[in-house]
Design an enzyme around this catalytic site. Structure first.
Site, PDB file in Angstrom:
ATOM      1  N   ALA A 156       0.775  -1.232   0.008  1.00  0.00           N
ATOM      2  CA  ALA A 156       0.041  -0.500  -0.426  1.00  0.00           C
ATOM      3  C   ALA A 156       1.524   0.957  -0.193  1.00  0.00           C
ATOM      4  O   ALA A 156       1.860   1.735  -0.754  1.00  0.00           O
ATOM      5  CB  ALA A 156      -1.003   0.181   1.291  1.00  0.00           C
ATOM      6  N   CYS A 157       1.182   2.406   1.204  1.00  0.00           N
ATOM      7  CA  CYS A 157       1.032   3.245   0.256  1.00  0.00           C
ATOM      8  C   CYS A 157       2.382   3.741   1.319  1.00  0.00           C
ATOM      9  O   CYS A 157       3.644   4.642   1.297  1.00  0.00           O
ATOM     10  CB  CYS A 157       0.396   5.141   1.422  1.00  0.00           C
ATOM     11  SG  CYS A 157      -1.119   4.695   1.575  1.00  0.00           S
ATOM     12  N   ALA A 158       3.096   2.233   1.772  1.00  0.00           N
ATOM     13  CA  ALA A 158       4.681   1.989   2.068  1.00  0.00           C
ATOM     14  C   ALA A 158       5.256   1.501   1.220  1.00  0.00           C
ATOM     15  O   ALA A 158       6.541   0.828   1.697  1.00  0.00           O
ATOM     16  CB  ALA A 158       4.022   1.268   3.362  1.00  0.00           C
TER      17      ALA A 158
END
Length: 372
Positions: A156-158
């Site tokens: 995801a965003c990481a």
């Protein structure tokens, strides 16, 4: 082991953008139509009324004023409210691969490198356009690489920081000399523009970062350390996947778009991200004042400022924790790379910075880098 350095970052965002005013206008028009068409069910209490959104609500909730998107017309179409990305034949370059390729070429050009200099490509993003063959392999081919490897991954965003850790270890152990990480994020394709709590959050952007062995040439940013943590949570979720067509009948309602409990995410992510960052700073023998700047995932202005304040133990001024989400929104994994690229040229050799990204999973990654 060899040093691993950040040699360059390249990124691109679509030219078309949507202001809060434009987004609110189409959302409220949809809400009014939905409420009118379902007035009886709403009055009977069997269906919930959709409340209006507002520019004030969006800015206070997120700090976002604008976002760039791959297809504005589709999102502004009241009967559609999702991007229109035409299907391409198998022989044509996939849309996401093309989006990633633009950032990849910018990163290579900035570093004065070509495809022949690369050992591998990692596509790290919230979602890939298909399960296989890998979007990364398609980008590898489109770049003209004649050797090496490529793979897709998602956290995801990481995702960018998780991929940086993978690339760093491959470079430090001598298994590769140069790895290109590409984060092509088309978040408008999985966002739910008819859901008030998420309709304003995301924008589209693609970023790429080139990591190399530090002995190749002077300059760059030494990637001194990375720390990763994950913790299971349903508070931020998207159910798009290859099993969707097996789980529901044709007449059953099913929406696989992004869904989140914003208050819970806020409560959970701040201590997790600041904790991972603080532990990494301490692990490397530094104090918070040894870190000049934090380039954080642009999820939400309050989260960015809270994480920076806790991790660096000082007020999150524009110099300490730069903000770009006001213009670009949340562009998932690409945002931390974009923020770094836009706000790092003023730093001097020897100065250090913190990169930190956090998102669904939960997943969190932090990296300490030092300008050489």
């Amino acid at each position: 082991m060899r040093d691993c350095v950040i040699r360059s970052v390249g990124w691109t965002a679509p030219e078309a953008s949507i202001s809060n005013e434009e987004l609110v206008k189409v959302f409220n028009t949809y809400a009014d139509r939905f409420n009118a068409e379902n007035a009886d069910a709403i009055a009977a209490g069997t269906l919930a009324e959709i409340p209006h959104s507002s520019e004030k609500f969006i800015e206070q909730a997120s700090g976002i004023l604008n976002r760039h998107v791959v297809d504005k017309a589709g999102l502004m179409d009241l009967d559609r409210m999702r991007p229109r990305i035409p299907h391409r034949e198998k022989e044509a370059l996939a849309y996401q691969a093309e989006f990633g390729l633009s950032a990849a070429k910018k990163a290579l050009d900035k570093a004065g490198r070509t495809a022949d200099d690369l050992d591998g490509v990692i596509v790290a993003s919230s979602a890939q356009q298909r399960n296989f063959p890998g979007v990364s392999v398609e980008i590898q081919n489109a770049l003209g690489m004649t050797r090496g490897w490529a793979f897709d991954m998602t956290m995801a965003c990481a995702s960018a920081i998780f991929a940086m850790q993978q690339a760093r270890e491959l470079i430090r152990t001598g298994q590769a000399d140069a790895i290109l990480i590409v984060c092509p994020e088309i978040m408008s394709a999985i966002n739910h523009y008819r859901r008030r709590e998420v309709h304003f959050i995301f924008g589209d952007a693609s970023a790429a970062i080139l990591l190399e062995a530090g002995d190749r040439e002077p300059g760059g940013w030494e990637l001194q350390g990375v720390r990763l943590e994950t913790k299971w949570s349903n508070a931020l979720r998207s159910d798009f996947g290859f099993m969707n067509h097996t789980e529901f009948e044709d007449d059953e309602p099913f929406e696989a778009f992004v869904d989140q409990d914003g208050h819970r995410v806020f409560r959970d992510v701040i201590p997790m991200a600041s904790g991972v960052s603080s532990k990494l700073i301490a692990d490397l023998g530094y104090q918070p004042h040894d870190i000049r700047r934090a380039w954080l995932h642009q999820a939400n202005i309050r989260i960015v400022q809270a994480v920076a304040k806790k991790a660096l133990d000082r007020e999150p001024t524009a110099d300490v924790a730069p903000i770009i989400l006001n213009e670009y929104g949340n562009t998932s994994s690409s945002s931390v790379l974009m923020t770094f690229d836009m706000h790092s040229s003023d730093m001097k050799p020897g100065e250090r910075g913190l990169m930190c990204a956090f998102g669904a999973g939960y997943g969190c990654g932090a990296a300490i880098i030092q300008k050489r």
